[in-house]
Design an enzyme around this catalytic site. Sequence first.
Site, PDB file in Angstrom:
ATOM      1  N   LYS A 141      -3.717 -31.648  34.795  1.00  0.00           N
ATOM      2  CA  LYS A 141      -4.066 -30.276  34.406  1.00  0.00           C
ATOM      3  C   LYS A 141      -4.213 -30.131  32.888  1.00  0.00           C
ATOM      4  O   LYS A 141      -3.796 -31.005  32.127  1.00  0.00           O
ATOM      5  CB  LYS A 141      -2.998 -29.318  34.961  1.00  0.00           C
ATOM      6  CG  LYS A 141      -2.972 -29.241  36.497  1.00  0.00           C
ATOM      7  CD  LYS A 141      -1.962 -28.195  36.959  1.00  0.00           C
ATOM      8  CE  LYS A 141      -1.980 -28.018  38.463  1.00  0.00           C
ATOM      9  NZ  LYS A 141      -1.020 -26.956  38.896  1.00  0.00           N
ATOM     10  N   TYR A 146      -8.983 -22.991  44.230  1.00  0.00           N
ATOM     11  CA  TYR A 146      -7.688 -22.402  44.606  1.00  0.00           C
ATOM     12  C   TYR A 146      -7.839 -21.221  45.571  1.00  0.00           C
ATOM     13  O   TYR A 146      -6.949 -20.375  45.651  1.00  0.00           O
ATOM     14  CB  TYR A 146      -6.913 -21.969  43.360  1.00  0.00           C
ATOM     15  CG  TYR A 146      -6.167 -23.098  42.677  1.00  0.00           C
ATOM     16  CD1 TYR A 146      -5.117 -23.767  43.320  1.00  0.00           C
ATOM     17  CD2 TYR A 146      -6.481 -23.488  41.383  1.00  0.00           C
ATOM     18  CE1 TYR A 146      -4.418 -24.793  42.693  1.00  0.00           C
ATOM     19  CE2 TYR A 146      -5.786 -24.517  40.749  1.00  0.00           C
ATOM     20  CZ  TYR A 146      -4.751 -25.161  41.411  1.00  0.00           C
ATOM     21  OH  TYR A 146      -4.051 -26.167  40.783  1.00  0.00           O
ATOM     22  N   PHE A 199      -0.175 -14.837  41.149  1.00  0.00           N
ATOM     23  CA  PHE A 199      -0.451 -15.727  40.017  1.00  0.00           C
ATOM     24  C   PHE A 199      -1.891 -16.240  39.984  1.00  0.00           C
ATOM     25  O   PHE A 199      -2.257 -17.014  39.103  1.00  0.00           O
ATOM     26  CB  PHE A 199       0.521 -16.920  40.021  1.00  0.00           C
ATOM     27  CG  PHE A 199       0.549 -17.733  41.290  1.00  0.00           C
ATOM     28  CD1 PHE A 199      -0.428 -18.702  41.537  1.00  0.00           C
ATOM     29  CD2 PHE A 199       1.536 -17.542  42.242  1.00  0.00           C
ATOM     30  CE1 PHE A 199      -0.417 -19.449  42.699  1.00  0.00           C
ATOM     31  CE2 PHE A 199       1.559 -18.295  43.407  1.00  0.00           C
ATOM     32  CZ  PHE A 199       0.580 -19.251  43.642  1.00  0.00           C
ATOM     33  N   ASN A 257       2.137 -26.950  34.988  1.00  0.00           N
ATOM     34  CA  ASN A 257       3.010 -27.985  35.544  1.00  0.00           C
ATOM     35  C   ASN A 257       2.331 -29.357  35.652  1.00  0.00           C
ATOM     36  O   ASN A 257       2.722 -30.196  36.459  1.00  0.00           O
ATOM     37  CB  ASN A 257       3.618 -27.525  36.871  1.00  0.00           C
ATOM     38  CG  ASN A 257       2.563 -27.173  37.909  1.00  0.00           C
ATOM     39  OD1 ASN A 257       1.368 -27.344  37.676  1.00  0.00           O
ATOM     40  ND2 ASN A 257       3.003 -26.695  39.058  1.00  0.00           N
ATOM     41  N   HIS A 267      -1.730 -31.668  39.863  1.00  0.00           N
ATOM     42  CA  HIS A 267      -2.007 -31.098  41.187  1.00  0.00           C
ATOM     43  C   HIS A 267      -2.097 -32.225  42.209  1.00  0.00           C
ATOM     44  O   HIS A 267      -2.589 -33.311  41.881  1.00  0.00           O
ATOM     45  CB  HIS A 267      -3.346 -30.344  41.184  1.00  0.00           C
ATOM     46  CG  HIS A 267      -3.827 -30.004  42.570  1.00  0.00           C
ATOM     47  ND1 HIS A 267      -3.433 -28.863  43.220  1.00  0.00           N
ATOM     48  CD2 HIS A 267      -4.602 -30.706  43.449  1.00  0.00           C
ATOM     49  CE1 HIS A 267      -3.971 -28.866  44.443  1.00  0.00           C
ATOM     50  NE2 HIS A 267      -4.682 -29.968  44.609  1.00  0.00           N
ATOM     51  N   GLU A 326     -10.541 -30.559  49.187  1.00  0.00           N
ATOM     52  CA  GLU A 326     -10.447 -30.760  47.732  1.00  0.00           C
ATOM     53  C   GLU A 326     -11.232 -31.986  47.238  1.00  0.00           C
ATOM     54  O   GLU A 326     -11.813 -31.944  46.154  1.00  0.00           O
ATOM     55  CB  GLU A 326      -8.976 -30.881  47.333  1.00  0.00           C
ATOM     56  CG  GLU A 326      -8.220 -29.567  47.536  1.00  0.00           C
ATOM     57  CD  GLU A 326      -6.733 -29.672  47.247  1.00  0.00           C
ATOM     58  OE1 GLU A 326      -6.245 -30.783  46.905  1.00  0.00           O
ATOM     59  OE2 GLU A 326      -6.047 -28.636  47.350  1.00  0.00           O
TER      60      GLU A 326
HETATM   61  P1  ADP Z   1       1.705 -26.953  44.144  1.00  0.00           P
HETATM   62  O1  ADP Z   1       0.785 -27.206  42.964  1.00  0.00           O
HETATM   63  O2  ADP Z   1       3.050 -27.577  43.952  1.00  0.00           O
HETATM   64  O3  ADP Z   1       1.075 -27.321  45.480  1.00  0.00           O
HETATM   65  P2  ADP Z   1       1.175 -24.175  44.853  1.00  0.00           P
HETATM   66  O4  ADP Z   1       0.075 -24.699  45.703  1.00  0.00           O
HETATM   67  O5  ADP Z   1       2.176 -23.271  45.477  1.00  0.00           O
HETATM   68  O6  ADP Z   1       1.985 -25.373  44.151  1.00  0.00           O
HETATM   69  O7  ADP Z   1       0.571 -23.395  43.611  1.00  0.00           O
HETATM   70  C1  ADP Z   1      -0.590 -23.875  42.970  1.00  0.00           C
HETATM   71  C2  ADP Z   1      -0.378 -23.788  41.480  1.00  0.00           C
HETATM   72  O8  ADP Z   1      -0.254 -22.421  41.091  1.00  0.00           O
HETATM   73  C3  ADP Z   1       0.913 -24.429  40.949  1.00  0.00           C
HETATM   74  O9  ADP Z   1       0.841 -25.831  40.786  1.00  0.00           O
HETATM   75  C4  ADP Z   1       1.090 -23.717  39.631  1.00  0.00           C
HETATM   76  O10 ADP Z   1       0.219 -24.220  38.619  1.00  0.00           O
HETATM   77  C5  ADP Z   1       0.657 -22.298  40.002  1.00  0.00           C
HETATM   78  N1  ADP Z   1       1.777 -21.475  40.461  1.00  0.00           N
HETATM   79  C6  ADP Z   1       2.438 -21.555  41.643  1.00  0.00           C
HETATM   80  N2  ADP Z   1       3.415 -20.634  41.734  1.00  0.00           N
HETATM   81  C7  ADP Z   1       3.378 -19.934  40.571  1.00  0.00           C
HETATM   82  C8  ADP Z   1       4.122 -18.843  40.041  1.00  0.00           C
HETATM   83  N3  ADP Z   1       5.111 -18.278  40.731  1.00  0.00           N
HETATM   84  N4  ADP Z   1       3.797 -18.383  38.798  1.00  0.00           N
HETATM   85  C9  ADP Z   1       2.785 -18.946  38.100  1.00  0.00           C
HETATM   86  N5  ADP Z   1       2.037 -19.975  38.535  1.00  0.00           N
HETATM   87  C10 ADP Z   1       2.320 -20.467  39.755  1.00  0.00           C
HETATM   88 MG    MG Z   2      -0.599 -26.534  46.397  1.00  0.00          MG
END
Ligand code: ADP
Ligand code: MG
Length: 138
Positions: free
Chosen positions: A9, A49, A57, A112, A115, A126
């Site tokens: 990312k 997404y 978010f 974070n 992905h 994807e």
């Molecule tokens: P993952 O990437 O672990 O599969 P999710 O699919 O739940 O997580 O969410 C997609 C992305 O959205 C996350 O990797 C993160 O960048 C962002 N995200 C998820 N939850 C939050 C939140 N509560 N606040 C801000 N950003 C979030």
């Molecule tokens: Mg996810």
Amino acid sequence: MERTLAIIKPDAVERGVTGKILAKIEGDGLKIVAIKMLHMSKGEAEGFYMVHAKRPFFESLTIYMSSLPVIVAVLEGEKAIKKWRDLMGATNPKDASAGTIRKEFAIDIERNSVHGSDSPESASYEIPYFFSNIEIFF
Ligand code: ADP
Ligand code: MG
């Protein structure tokens, strides 16, 4: 054999830790079978997404993901989806286990660093979102 989509990312690309993350991927027995750098438009990030469109978010996430270039890659291996998710660590770096990429590199729950597809169904949406068949090797 299974395939999964990985993204390094914007926060990680910007800080110059792409190579360190790719080394962890290869060191864990995952094979990189496709890779490129690209800069998503806001609309492309929204399409990627889509499953999160109703989440609070979503707007912030898609602004962030289209803010700077990312590295997208296809990883292949036995149980590649779970293997990559395990190496990534929990979504919130505060909850991520020692040794995971998010524990080491993530800034916060949004920025974070990586992905990974969460299921065969999401991988099958994807991977072709970014790669055509002739861009995937082996
Ligand atoms: P993952 O990437 O672990 O599969 P999710 O699919 O739940 O997580 O969410 C997609 C992305 O959205 C996350 O990797 C993160 O960048 C962002 N995200 C998820 N939850 C939050 C939140 N509560 N606040 C801000 N950003 C979030
Ligand atoms: Mg996810």
